[in-house]
Design an enzyme around this catalytic site. Structure first.
Site, PDB file in Angstrom:
ATOM      1  N   GLY A 161       0.790  -1.230   0.000  1.00 16.53           N
ATOM      2  CA  GLY A 161       0.000   0.000   0.000  1.00 16.53           C
ATOM      3  C   GLY A 161       0.821   1.278   0.000  1.00 16.53           C
ATOM      4  O   GLY A 161       0.356   2.303   0.495  1.00 16.53           O
ATOM      5  N   ASN A 200       1.502   2.986  -2.686  1.00 16.86           N
ATOM      6  CA  ASN A 200       0.772   3.894  -3.588  1.00 16.86           C
ATOM      7  C   ASN A 200      -0.476   4.434  -2.909  1.00 16.86           C
ATOM      8  O   ASN A 200      -0.812   5.608  -3.062  1.00 16.86           O
ATOM      9  CB  ASN A 200       0.420   3.185  -4.904  1.00 16.86           C
ATOM     10  CG  ASN A 200       1.618   3.143  -5.830  1.00 16.86           C
ATOM     11  OD1 ASN A 200       1.975   4.150  -6.426  1.00 16.86           O
ATOM     12  ND2 ASN A 200       2.250   1.985  -5.914  1.00 16.86           N
ATOM     13  N   MET A 250      -4.273  -7.689  -6.434  1.00 15.35           N
ATOM     14  CA  MET A 250      -3.759  -8.896  -7.071  1.00 15.35           C
ATOM     15  C   MET A 250      -4.855  -9.838  -7.545  1.00 15.35           C
ATOM     16  O   MET A 250      -4.706 -11.053  -7.493  1.00 15.35           O
ATOM     17  CB  MET A 250      -2.797  -9.614  -6.111  1.00 15.35           C
ATOM     18  CG  MET A 250      -1.497  -8.856  -5.948  1.00 15.35           C
ATOM     19  SD  MET A 250      -0.829  -8.457  -7.580  1.00 15.35           S
ATOM     20  CE  MET A 250       0.478  -7.335  -7.194  1.00 15.35           C
ATOM     21  N   ARG A 251      -5.946  -9.281  -8.007  1.00 16.77           N
ATOM     22  CA  ARG A 251      -7.050 -10.118  -8.447  1.00 16.77           C
ATOM     23  C   ARG A 251      -7.565  -9.536  -9.757  1.00 16.77           C
ATOM     24  O   ARG A 251      -7.690  -8.314  -9.869  1.00 16.77           O
ATOM     25  CB  ARG A 251      -8.135  -9.990  -7.374  1.00 16.77           C
ATOM     26  CG  ARG A 251      -9.276 -10.911  -7.488  1.00 16.77           C
ATOM     27  CD  ARG A 251     -10.217 -10.608  -6.344  1.00 16.77           C
ATOM     28  NE  ARG A 251      -9.738 -11.178  -5.096  1.00 16.77           N
ATOM     29  CZ  ARG A 251     -10.471 -12.009  -4.352  1.00 16.77           C
ATOM     30  NH1 ARG A 251     -11.681 -12.332  -4.716  1.00 16.77           N
ATOM     31  NH2 ARG A 251      -9.995 -12.495  -3.234  1.00 16.77           N
ATOM     32  N   ASN A 262      -5.150   1.849 -13.474  1.00 16.52           N
ATOM     33  CA  ASN A 262      -4.174   0.952 -12.856  1.00 16.52           C
ATOM     34  C   ASN A 262      -2.778   1.554 -13.026  1.00 16.52           C
ATOM     35  O   ASN A 262      -2.541   2.337 -13.944  1.00 16.52           O
ATOM     36  CB  ASN A 262      -4.224  -0.414 -13.553  1.00 16.52           C
ATOM     37  CG  ASN A 262      -3.270  -1.423 -12.950  1.00 16.52           C
ATOM     38  OD1 ASN A 262      -3.143  -1.521 -11.725  1.00 16.52           O
ATOM     39  ND2 ASN A 262      -2.569  -2.172 -13.785  1.00 16.52           N
ATOM     40  N   HIS A 308       1.315   0.431 -13.395  1.00 16.49           N
ATOM     41  CA  HIS A 308       2.162  -0.722 -13.692  1.00 16.49           C
ATOM     42  C   HIS A 308       3.627  -0.290 -13.659  1.00 16.49           C
ATOM     43  O   HIS A 308       3.977   0.744 -14.231  1.00 16.49           O
ATOM     44  CB  HIS A 308       1.801  -1.300 -15.061  1.00 16.49           C
ATOM     45  CG  HIS A 308       2.571  -2.539 -15.368  1.00 16.49           C
ATOM     46  ND1 HIS A 308       2.322  -3.742 -14.735  1.00 16.49           N
ATOM     47  CD2 HIS A 308       3.628  -2.755 -16.187  1.00 16.49           C
ATOM     48  CE1 HIS A 308       3.180  -4.652 -15.172  1.00 16.49           C
ATOM     49  NE2 HIS A 308       3.992  -4.076 -16.045  1.00 16.49           N
TER      50      HIS A 308
HETATM   51  C1  GAR Z   1       3.200  -1.330  -7.496  1.00 17.51           C
HETATM   52  O1  GAR Z   1       4.574  -1.298  -7.815  1.00 17.51           O
HETATM   53  C2  GAR Z   1       2.361  -1.487  -8.749  1.00 17.51           C
HETATM   54  O2  GAR Z   1       2.941  -0.861  -9.860  1.00 17.51           O
HETATM   55  C3  GAR Z   1       2.332  -2.985  -8.910  1.00 17.51           C
HETATM   56  O3  GAR Z   1       2.133  -3.445  -7.596  1.00 17.51           O
HETATM   57  C4  GAR Z   1       2.860  -2.607  -6.703  1.00 17.51           C
HETATM   58  C5  GAR Z   1       1.999  -2.304  -5.482  1.00 17.51           C
HETATM   59  O4  GAR Z   1       2.785  -1.668  -4.523  1.00 17.51           O
HETATM   60  N1  GAR Z   1       1.303  -3.404  -9.799  1.00 17.51           N
HETATM   61  C6  GAR Z   1       1.493  -4.302 -10.775  1.00 17.51           C
HETATM   62  O5  GAR Z   1       2.530  -4.921 -10.942  1.00 17.51           O
HETATM   63  C7  GAR Z   1       0.292  -4.510 -11.717  1.00 17.51           C
HETATM   64  N2  GAR Z   1       0.596  -5.358 -12.801  1.00 17.51           N
HETATM   65  P1  GAR Z   1       2.153  -0.938  -3.272  1.00 17.51           P
HETATM   66  O6  GAR Z   1       1.212  -1.959  -2.601  1.00 17.51           O
HETATM   67  O7  GAR Z   1       3.294  -0.592  -2.391  1.00 17.51           O
HETATM   68  O8  GAR Z   1       1.394   0.272  -3.775  1.00 17.51           O
END
Ligand code: GAR
Length: 196
Positions: free
Chosen positions: A12, A14, A81-82, A98, A100
Site C-alpha cells: 500500500g 501507492n 492482485m485479483r 491501474n 504498472h
Molecule cells: C506497485 O509497484 C504497482 O505498480 C504494482 O504493484 C505494486 C503495489 O505496490 N502493480 C502491478 O505490478 C500490476 N501489474 P504498493 O502496494 O506498495 O502500492
C-alpha cells in the site's frame, strides 16, 4: 468532487502516496474507500492511520455493493492482485485505472520491474492506464521513463520505480478529477495541462 476507491492487496505505498496528496490538498478528491482482499495486508494499517473507510472483500458482488454504497466515481487499482471480471469492467468502463511498474506494453504481469531488469533494457519506467478486459492493456494515461544505470541493482531500480509511481499516480488522478482526460479510441488526450 470525485469519490475515489483505491483497490490494494499488499503493502500500500501507492495508497499512502494518494492519501497523503489528498490530505495535503494537492489532490482534490474524496478518498472514500480502500477495497482490500487480503486480511493480512499492511495497507489496512495505513488506511486506519489515514482514517479511510475499509471494505475487506472476497467476492466481486461485495465489491460492487460497497462501490455503490459509497457512490464511487473512480476505481484506482494499486497492487490489487485479483483480475476483475469482464462484467465489472464493463459496468465501470473508463472509470478504472491501474499503475504498472514498467513501460507498457513491455513487461506486463506481476513482476514488471524484475522482468525489465533481467531482460537488460536500458530504459524502463512507470505506466498509468485505463483498465480494460485484458491484463495491463488499456489506454495509456501517463508514462514516465527511468534510465537503468550501469551500477543499478534490482533493489536500487525498485526504489526509483516506486518513487516515480508515488508522484505519477496522484498526478494522473488529478488530471481525471479536473476533467482534463479525453479518450479517443485507444488514445488519451490531455487538455489544459500545466507545464511542470
Ligand atoms: C506497485 O509497484 C504497482 O505498480 C504494482 O504493484 C505494486 C503495489 O505496490 N502493480 C502491478 O505490478 C500490476 N501489474 P504498493 O502496494 O506498495 O502500492
Amino acid at each position: 468532487m470525485k469519490n475515489i476507491a483505491v483497490f490494494a492487496s499488499g503493502r500500500g505505498t501507492n495508497f499512502s502516496a494518494i492519501a497523503q496528496a489528498v490530505k495535503k490538498g494537492s489532490l482534490k478528491v474524496n478518498l472514500a474507500l480502500l477495497v482490500c482482499d487480503n486480511p493480512r495486508a499492511p495497507v489496512l494499517q495505513k488506511a486506519r492511520m489515514f482514517k479511510i473507510k475499509i471494505a475487506l472483500v472476497q467476492r466481486e458482488e461485495e465489491i460492487i455493493r460497497s462501490l455503490r454504497e459509497n457512490k464511487i466515481d473512480l476505481v484506482v487499482m494499486a497492487g490489487f492482485m485479483r483480475m476483475l471480471s469482464a462484467d465489472f469492467i464493463h459496468a465501470y468502463r473508463n472509470r478504472i485505472i491501474n499503475i504498472h511498474p514498467a513501460l507498457l506494453p513491455s513487461f506486463k504481469g506481476a513482476q514488471g520491474i524484475k522482468d525489465a531488469f533481467s531482460y537488460g533494457v536500458k530504459i524502463t519506467g512507470v505506466t498509468v492506464h485505463f483498465v480494460d478486459e485484458q491484463m495491463d492493456h488499456g489506454p495509456i494515461i501517463l508514462q514516465k521513463e527511468i534510465v537503468i544505470r550501469e551500477f543499478d541493482t534490482l533493489k536500487s531500480l525498485e526504489a526509483r520505480i516506486h518513487k516515480t509511481e508515488h508522484l505519477l499516480y496522484p498526478q494522473a488522478i488529478k488530471l481525471i478529477a479536473q476533467g482534463k482526460i479525453k479518450l479517443e479510441g485507444r488514445k488519451v488526450r490531455i487538455t489544459g495541462r500545466e507545464v511542470e
